[in-house]
Design a protein around this motif. Structure first.
Motif, PDB file in Angstrom:
ATOM      1  N   GLU B 272       0.831  -1.206   0.000  1.00  0.00           N
ATOM      2  CA  GLU B 272       0.000   0.000   0.000  1.00  0.00           C
ATOM      3  C   GLU B 272       0.867   1.257   0.000  1.00  0.00           C
ATOM      4  O   GLU B 272       1.950   1.282   0.588  1.00  0.00           O
ATOM      5  CB  GLU B 272      -0.877   0.001   1.249  1.00  0.00           C
ATOM      6  N   THR B 273       0.399   2.301  -0.678  1.00  0.00           N
ATOM      7  CA  THR B 273       1.088   3.587  -0.640  1.00  0.00           C
ATOM      8  C   THR B 273       0.135   4.638  -0.061  1.00  0.00           C
ATOM      9  O   THR B 273      -1.043   4.372   0.158  1.00  0.00           O
ATOM     10  CB  THR B 273       1.489   4.061  -2.047  1.00  0.00           C
ATOM     11  N   MET B 274       0.693   5.828   0.166  1.00  0.00           N
ATOM     12  CA  MET B 274      -0.137   6.895   0.722  1.00  0.00           C
ATOM     13  C   MET B 274      -1.033   7.532  -0.333  1.00  0.00           C
ATOM     14  O   MET B 274      -1.838   8.381  -0.026  1.00  0.00           O
ATOM     15  CB  MET B 274       0.750   7.982   1.329  1.00  0.00           C
ATOM     16  N   ARG B 275      -0.861   7.135  -1.581  1.00  0.00           N
ATOM     17  CA  ARG B 275      -1.701   7.736  -2.634  1.00  0.00           C
ATOM     18  C   ARG B 275      -3.117   7.201  -2.523  1.00  0.00           C
ATOM     19  O   ARG B 275      -3.329   5.997  -2.465  1.00  0.00           O
ATOM     20  CB  ARG B 275      -1.122   7.414  -4.010  1.00  0.00           C
ATOM     21  N   ILE B 276      -4.080   8.122  -2.451  1.00  0.00           N
ATOM     22  CA  ILE B 276      -5.477   7.682  -2.472  1.00  0.00           C
ATOM     23  C   ILE B 276      -6.173   8.315  -3.676  1.00  0.00           C
ATOM     24  O   ILE B 276      -5.762   9.350  -4.173  1.00  0.00           O
ATOM     25  CB  ILE B 276      -6.247   8.040  -1.175  1.00  0.00           C
ATOM     26  N   GLY B 277      -7.229   7.632  -4.120  1.00  0.00           N
ATOM     27  CA  GLY B 277      -8.025   8.170  -5.214  1.00  0.00           C
ATOM     28  C   GLY B 277      -9.314   8.749  -4.658  1.00  0.00           C
ATOM     29  O   GLY B 277      -9.738   8.385  -3.553  1.00  0.00           O
ATOM     30  N   LEU B 476     -16.045  11.486  -3.018  1.00  0.00           N
ATOM     31  CA  LEU B 476     -16.139  10.074  -2.675  1.00  0.00           C
ATOM     32  C   LEU B 476     -14.701   9.559  -2.617  1.00  0.00           C
ATOM     33  O   LEU B 476     -14.090   9.283  -3.645  1.00  0.00           O
ATOM     34  CB  LEU B 476     -16.943   9.287  -3.721  1.00  0.00           C
ATOM     35  N   PRO B 477     -14.138   9.480  -1.400  1.00  0.00           N
ATOM     36  CA  PRO B 477     -12.795   8.896  -1.304  1.00  0.00           C
ATOM     37  C   PRO B 477     -12.875   7.450  -1.777  1.00  0.00           C
ATOM     38  O   PRO B 477     -13.838   6.747  -1.439  1.00  0.00           O
ATOM     39  CB  PRO B 477     -12.474   8.980   0.190  1.00  0.00           C
ATOM     40  N   LEU B 478     -11.916   6.994  -2.557  1.00  0.00           N
ATOM     41  CA  LEU B 478     -12.020   5.658  -3.146  1.00  0.00           C
ATOM     42  C   LEU B 478     -11.226   4.620  -2.349  1.00  0.00           C
ATOM     43  O   LEU B 478     -11.767   3.965  -1.469  1.00  0.00           O
ATOM     44  CB  LEU B 478     -11.548   5.699  -4.600  1.00  0.00           C
ATOM     45  N   PHE B 479      -9.963   4.505  -2.640  1.00  0.00           N
ATOM     46  CA  PHE B 479      -9.153   3.474  -1.986  1.00  0.00           C
ATOM     47  C   PHE B 479      -7.696   3.884  -2.113  1.00  0.00           C
ATOM     48  O   PHE B 479      -7.366   4.816  -2.858  1.00  0.00           O
ATOM     49  CB  PHE B 479      -9.359   2.105  -2.650  1.00  0.00           C
ATOM     50  N   SER B 480      -6.839   3.171  -1.395  1.00  0.00           N
ATOM     51  CA  SER B 480      -5.410   3.489  -1.490  1.00  0.00           C
ATOM     52  C   SER B 480      -4.821   2.777  -2.704  1.00  0.00           C
ATOM     53  O   SER B 480      -5.290   1.710  -3.096  1.00  0.00           O
ATOM     54  CB  SER B 480      -4.696   3.075  -0.213  1.00  0.00           C
ATOM     55  N   TRP B 481      -3.822   3.386  -3.261  1.00  0.00           N
ATOM     56  CA  TRP B 481      -3.106   2.804  -4.396  1.00  0.00           C
ATOM     57  C   TRP B 481      -2.041   1.830  -3.860  1.00  0.00           C
ATOM     58  O   TRP B 481      -1.625   1.957  -2.702  1.00  0.00           O
ATOM     59  CB  TRP B 481      -2.410   3.905  -5.169  1.00  0.00           C
ATOM     60  N   VAL B 482      -1.612   0.916  -4.691  1.00  0.00           N
ATOM     61  CA  VAL B 482      -0.503   0.062  -4.267  1.00  0.00           C
ATOM     62  C   VAL B 482       0.680   0.274  -5.209  1.00  0.00           C
ATOM     63  O   VAL B 482       0.508   0.722  -6.332  1.00  0.00           O
ATOM     64  CB  VAL B 482      -0.860  -1.453  -4.264  1.00  0.00           C
ATOM     65  N   ALA B 483       1.860   0.003  -4.702  1.00  0.00           N
ATOM     66  CA  ALA B 483       3.035  -0.006  -5.563  1.00  0.00           C
ATOM     67  C   ALA B 483       3.494  -1.458  -5.612  1.00  0.00           C
ATOM     68  O   ALA B 483       3.631  -2.104  -4.571  1.00  0.00           O
ATOM     69  CB  ALA B 483       4.128   0.873  -4.985  1.00  0.00           C
ATOM     70  N   ASN B 484       3.681  -1.953  -6.818  1.00  0.00           N
ATOM     71  CA  ASN B 484       4.126  -3.341  -6.943  1.00  0.00           C
ATOM     72  C   ASN B 484       5.645  -3.382  -7.065  1.00  0.00           C
ATOM     73  O   ASN B 484       6.218  -2.779  -7.956  1.00  0.00           O
ATOM     74  CB  ASN B 484       3.503  -3.986  -8.174  1.00  0.00           C
ATOM     75  N   TYR B 485       6.269  -4.101  -6.145  1.00  0.00           N
ATOM     76  CA  TYR B 485       7.720  -4.252  -6.162  1.00  0.00           C
ATOM     77  C   TYR B 485       8.031  -5.677  -6.595  1.00  0.00           C
ATOM     78  O   TYR B 485       7.351  -6.610  -6.166  1.00  0.00           O
ATOM     79  CB  TYR B 485       8.306  -4.062  -4.765  1.00  0.00           C
ATOM     80  N   ALA B 486       9.034  -5.833  -7.413  1.00  0.00           N
ATOM     81  CA  ALA B 486       9.481  -7.177  -7.756  1.00  0.00           C
ATOM     82  C   ALA B 486      10.992  -7.197  -7.577  1.00  0.00           C
ATOM     83  O   ALA B 486      11.683  -6.312  -8.079  1.00  0.00           O
ATOM     84  CB  ALA B 486       9.114  -7.512  -9.192  1.00  0.00           C
ATOM     85  N   PHE B 487      11.496  -8.154  -6.813  1.00  0.00           N
ATOM     86  CA  PHE B 487      12.935  -8.180  -6.556  1.00  0.00           C
ATOM     87  C   PHE B 487      13.418  -9.598  -6.287  1.00  0.00           C
ATOM     88  O   PHE B 487      12.620 -10.508  -6.009  1.00  0.00           O
ATOM     89  CB  PHE B 487      13.300  -7.250  -5.397  1.00  0.00           C
ATOM     90  N   ASP B 488      14.696  -9.744  -6.382  1.00  0.00           N
ATOM     91  CA  ASP B 488      15.371 -11.008  -6.133  1.00  0.00           C
ATOM     92  C   ASP B 488      14.975 -11.545  -4.751  1.00  0.00           C
ATOM     93  O   ASP B 488      14.940 -10.793  -3.782  1.00  0.00           O
ATOM     94  CB  ASP B 488      16.877 -10.703  -6.161  1.00  0.00           C
TER      95      ASP B 488
END
Lengths: 305, 509
Positions: B272-277, B476-488
Motif C-alpha cells: 500500500e502507498t499513501m496515494r489515495i483516489g 467520494l474517497p475511493l481506496f489506497s493505491w498500491v506499488a508493486n515491487y518485484a525483486f530477487d
C-alpha cells in the motif's frame, strides 16, 4: 545547375522554417508547459513561479522569434528540465543515435541488397519467394514487437546478447537488427525491380554476347546501374532511422536522441522537443537536398523542370 | 489497449520461458554486494530542490540527510542532523545540531551549512521547484556552531514533517562554489550513500559512505554499491529482472506483477502507498446546471460504486477502501465519518427522490489508471448514470478544471509522503480551482488546523471538516493505491507507504 541548386536550397530553408514554426505552435497548444514542468502535484503558486521564470507568460510570436534568433546562433536555450543548454545534451546523445542508425542501415543494406539481387537473378523461384516473405514480414511487423521478440530469443532464452543499454558494441546488435529490418523491404524490392529492369536491357545482352563472365556482368554492369535509385532511398531511410529510432531506443533503453525526444515530449520540455524536431527535419531536408542534386546530376532532364 | 494486451502476452511468454525451461544464473550481484535496480524516469538533476520527482526523493534520502528523520515503521520523529528541537513560539523553532558529521567531500557539517541551505532554498529568487516544501521558512539564523533557529512566516504545524524528509542539508562551501547546475551532476551530502558516477538518463552509481555517522537512525548501509539504470520500457525492465540484469524494480503494473509472482526466483510485494483516489463533484454548479449540485445525487454516486470490489479485484495487493478525505495514517485523519457502503438500490432511490428516475448523462474526467475509471463507469451505469469517460494528460485535465469544464473527476493524491493531513485535505478545499466544494466552513476549519500548533485543536477542527465533507458527499474517497515491487528473493527489502525505497535498510540475505 547553379540556378537549380539555389532554388532547391531556398526551398529547403523554407521547409525548415515552416517545420520549426508549426512545431513551436503545436507544442504550445498541446498543453500548459508550466503545469507539466511544475509536476503533477504542484500547487497553483508553484505553477505561477515556473511560468514567470521561463518566460512562458509572453506572447507566442515573441517567444518564437526570440527562439529563432538564438537558434540561428546555435543557442537552443536552456532545457528547463535539465537546467542545461539544449545543444549540449543533444550533442552528447547524437553520437549514440548516429551509431545506431549507421549499424541499422548497414544491416539493412547487407541483408536487402544481396537478397534483392538473388531474387532478380532467379525470379519466381523459391529464392524469390523467400525474399518476398522476409520483406513482407519486415513490413508487417511493428518494430516494438520485433524488438521484444529479439529480446525474448537472444536476451532471455539464449542469453547471447545484452537486453538493454548502450555501453558496449554488443548492446547495439539487437536494436540495430530491429531498426534495420524495418527498412529492408523497401531496399530489397527496389533492388529487385531495378535489377530485373536492367538485366533485360540491351547493353546487358551485349555484355553477355561479348562473352563477359556472369559475375562481371552482374556486378559491374547491372548492379551499378540498378543501385542508383537505391542510393537515394538509403538517404531517406537513414533520415528515418535517426528520427524514427524512438521506439527502438525506448525498448532497448538506449540513451539517444529518439529516447530523449520521447521523454522530452512527456515532460513538456519545449526547448528540447523544439530542437530535436528541428534537428530531425534538418536531417531530412539536407538528405533530400543532396539526393535531389544527385538525381539532377545523373538525369539532366530534372534540372530543366 | 492493444499494446497493453500485447505486453501481457509478452510477459506471460517470458514467465513460461524462464519458469519452465531455464534456471536463473547464480546471483553474481549478491557475491559482489551490489544492487542493480532501475526505474523508467530520466532524472534531470540530483539537486532535490530542482526536481519534483519521486525518484529525486529516493536519491535525496540516500545521499543527503535531513535535520530530522521519521521512522518509516513507527512514524516517530528521530534526531538525524539535529539532535534535538523545540518550539520557542508557534513560529520559531530552535535546533541543536549533531557534532562530528562530515560531508562526502570532507567538509565539516555545522550550523553554517543549515543556515546556508535553508536561507538559499527559502529565498523565492532561487526558484526552488517544489515551493510547498520550503515556502513556510522565513529564514534561518546561526546561534552557535551547532545551534540554529528557524523562523517561520506564520505558525506551521507540519514543519517537522517537512524537515523530516523534504529539506535535505547541503554543504555550504561546495554548493556556493558549484551552484545548482554543478551540484545536480556532482552532488555531495552527509547521507549513507555517496554518488560516484552520474550518466544522465543512463545510470547513477552509488557507493556506501564508509564514514557515515554511527548514531544515525538510518543505520549503517549494508550494500556496498548500488547501480541505478533508466529503462523507459517496463517490459524490457521485466526481462532484465528475469535474467538477473536487475535485482529490484518497482511500479510494476498489476497484471505483470501477478505473472512475475509465479517465478520462484523473485519476490513480488504489492504494498500500500499513501496515494489515495477520490471522486470530486461540482457542488456549486461552476460547470453549469449540473445534477451534482443536489446532495442526493452526490450520495447516490457514493452508494453506486463498489469500492471494495475495485480495491480487491482491480488494484489488488494491500489496497483498502478509505472513507475520509485523507490517508488513514496522516495526522488529523479520522475514520469516524459517514460511510457509503455499496448499495445500488439506495442509490436509485436517491436519484428518484432527486428527480432523476431515468438517470442522467455526465462527462467523467480523469488522468491515470483508466481501468479503475472504467469500473466506476460500469457501476454508475447500473444505477442509470451514463458517464462518458474523458481521460486526459494531467496538464490538460488541470486546464479543463481551471476553465470550469469538469464536473465529475477521478483524481489521486500521494501527499508527497507527508504524514500530515494538511498536505492533502488542505490542498483541495482552499477555494481554488481544485476545490469542487467551495464550502467556507470547511475552508475555515482547515485553515485553522493548518495554522495551529496545538495538536488537540488541530484534531478537533480537522475532524469537523472531514465529517462535513463526508456528510455532504463533496468527495467520494475511493481506496489506497498500491506499488508493486518485484525483486530477487535473496534481497531483504521492506516497502513503506510513502513508496520511497530505503536501500540503506536493505541487505542481501
Amino acid at each position: 545547375m547553379i540556378a537549380y541548386t539555389l532554388k532547391r536550397f531556398g526551398l529547403a530553408v523554407l521547409v525548415a522554417i515552416t517545420v520549426s514554426f508549426v512545431t513551436f505552435m503545436l507544442l504550445r497548444f498541446s498543453g500548459d508547459p508550466a503545469v507539466a514542468l511544475a509536476g503533477a502535484d504542484a500547487t497553483p503558486e508553484d505553477i505561477e513561479v515556473v511560468r514567470v521564470t521561463y518566460g512562458l507568460d509572453r506572447p507566442l510570436l515573441i517567444q518564437y522569434i526570440d527562439w529563432g534568433r538564438r537558434a540561428l546562433k546555435g543557442d537552443f536555450g536552456i532545457s528547463p528540465y535539465f537546467n542545461q543548454p539544449v545543444e549540449k545534451i543533444i550533442g552528447n546523445r547524437l553520437t549514440i543515435t548516429m551509431t545506431l542508425g549507421a549499424c541499422a542501415l548497414s544491416f539493412a543494406v547487407l541483408l536487402a541488397i544481396p537478397m534483392g539481387v538473388l531474387a532478380a537473378i532467379r525470379p519466381n523461384t523459391w529464392i524469390d519467394r523467400l525474399a518476398l516473405t522476409v520483406s513482407v514480414i519486415g513490413q508487417a511487423m511493428p518494430s516494438f514487437f520485433f524488438g521484444l521478440i529479439l529480446i525474448i530469443v537472444f536476451g532471455v532464452m539464449l542469453r547471447w546478447l545484452p537486453i538493454s543499454g548502450s555501453s558496449t558494441w554488443k548492446h547495439f546488435i539487437l536494436p540495430a537488427v530491429a531498426l534495420g529490418y524495418y527498412a529492408t523491404p523497401a531496399i530489397m524490392r527496389l533492388t529487385r525491380s531495378g535489377m530485373l529492369e536492367v538485366l533485360g536491357a540491351d547493353y546487358i545482352r551485349t555484355a553477355r554476347a561479348k562473352g563477359l563472365r556472369a559475375g562481371k556482368v552482374l556486378f559491374k554492369h547491372a548492379l551499378r546501374n540498378a543501385i542508383i535509385p537505391v542510393v537515394s532511398l538509403l538517404a531517406v531511410q537513414f533520415g528515418f532511422m535517426l528520427g524514427g529510432s524512438l521506439v527502438i531506443e525506448t525498448i532497448f533503453a538506449i540513451n539517444g536522441v529518439g529516447f530523449l525526444g520521447y521523454e522530452s515530449i512527456s515532460r513538456a520540455d519545449l526547448p528540447m522537443v523544439q530542437a530535436i524536431v528541428l534537428l530531425v527535419s534538418m536531417f531530412y531536408v539536407v538528405l533530400t537536398f543532396f539526393s535531389d542534386l544527385l538525381n539532377a546530376f545523373l538525369d539532366p532532364r530534372l534540372r530543366v523542370q | 489497449m492493444a499494446r497493453r494486451s500485447f505486453r501481457n502476452i509478452f510477459v506471460m511468454v517470458l514467465v513460461l520461458i524462464v519458469g519452465l525451461a531455464w534456471v536463473l544464473p547464480a546471483f553474481a550481484d549478491k557475491s559482489s554486494n551490489t544492487l542493480n535496480f532501475a526505474w523508467t524516469k530520466e532524472l534531470e538533476t540530483l539537486d532535490r530542490y530542482y526536481n519534483t520527482a519521486r525518484e529525486g526523493m529516493i536519491v535525496s534520502r540516500h545521499v543527503y540527510d535531513d535535520l530530522i528523520y521519521r521512522d518509516p515503521q513507527t512514524w516517530e520523529y528521530k534526531p538525524l542532523l539535529a539532535t534535538s528541537w523545540k518550539w520557542i513560539d508557534p513560529s520559531t523553532m530552535e535546533l541543536e545540531l549533531r557534532k562530528g558529521v562530515v560531508f562526502h567531500n570532507g567538509e565539516k557539517f555545522d550550523a553554517d551549512d543549515v543556515v546556508y541551505t535553508l536561507n538559499f532554498v527559502s529565498n523565492p529568487e532561487n526558484k526552488v521547484l517544489v515551493q510547498r516544501n520550503v515556502n513556510w521558512i522565513k529564514k534561518a539564523e546561526k546561534l552557535g556552531t551547532y545551534k540554529v533557529r528557524i523562523l517561520l512566516h506564520k505558525p506551521f504545524p507540519a514543519a517537522l514533517e517537512y524537515l523530516a524528509g523534504n529539506v535535505p542539508i547541503y554543504p555550504n562551501e561546495y554548493y556556493a562554489k558549484v551552484g545548482p547546475q554543478g551540484f545536480g551532476l556532482k552532488p555531495v551530502g552527509t547521507g549513507p550513500y555517496k554518488v560516484v558516477t552520474v550518466e544522465q538518463g543512463k545510470r547513477i552509481v552509488f557507493e556506501k559512505n564508509a564514514d557515515y555517522f554511527k548514531d544515525s537512525p538510518k543505520g549503517q548501509p549494508a550494500i556496498d554499491r548500488i547501480v541505478q539504470r533508466t529503462i523507459p520500457e517496463m517490459t524490457t525492465m521485466v526481462a532484465e529482472l528475469m535474467t538477473g540484469g536487475l535485482d529490484w524494480i518497482y511500479m510494476v503494473p498489476t497484471d505483470q506483477a501477478e505473472k512475475l509472482e509465479k517465478l520462484p526466483s523473485l519476490n513480488v510485494v504489492r504494498a500500500e502507498t499513501m496515494r489515495i483516489g477520490f471522486l470530486q463533484m461540482d457542488v456549486t454548479g461552476r460547470t453549469g446546471d449540473t445534477p451534482l449540485k443536489d446532495v442526493r445525487v452526490r450520495k447516490a454516486i457514493c452508494y453506486a460504486v463498489d469500492r471494495e470490489a475495485i480495491a480487491k479485484n482491480l488494484v489488488g495487493g494491500q489496497s483498502r477502501v478509505v472513507h475520509a478525505a485523507c490517508y488513514p495514517s496522516q495526522f488529523g485523519c479520522i475514520d469516524t465519518v459517514t460511510k457509503y457502503d455499496y448499495d445500488p438500490a439506495r442509490a436509485k432511490q436517491l436519484l428518484t427522490e432527486a428527480g432523476y428516475t431515468n438517470g442522467f448523462e455526465i462527462d467523467f474526467y480523469g488522468y491515470r489508471d483508466r481501468p479503475y475509471g472504467e469500473a466506476i463507469v460500469g457501476y454508475l451505469r447500473e444505477v442509470g448514470i451514463k458517464a462518458n469517460m474523458k481521460w486526459l494528460k494531467y496538464s490538460a485535465l488541470r486546464d479543463a478544471t481551471k476553465s470550469d469544464k469538469v464536473a465529475l473527476v477521478m483524481n489521486t493524491w500521494g501527499s508527497y509522503g507527508v504524514n500530515d493531513i494538511s498536505n492533502i485535505t488542505g490542498q483541495h478545499f482552499r477555494m481554488e480551482y481544485n476545490d469542487f466544494a467551495r464550502d467556507q466552513a470547511v475552508t475555515d476549519w482547515l485553515n485553522e488546523g493548518d495554522n495551529s500548533i496545538d495538536d488537540a485543536k488541530r484534531r478537533e477542527v480537522y475532524s469537523k471538516a472531514l465529517k462535513r465533507i463526508a456528510d455532504q458527499a463533496y468527495w467520494l474517497p475511493l481506496f489506497s493505491w498500491v506499488a508493486n515491487y518485484a525483486f530477487d528473493k535473496d534481497l531483504d527489502f521492506t516497502p513503506y507507504p510513502d513508496a520511497v525505497p530505503r536501500f540503506f535498510l536493505t541487505a542481501w540475505k
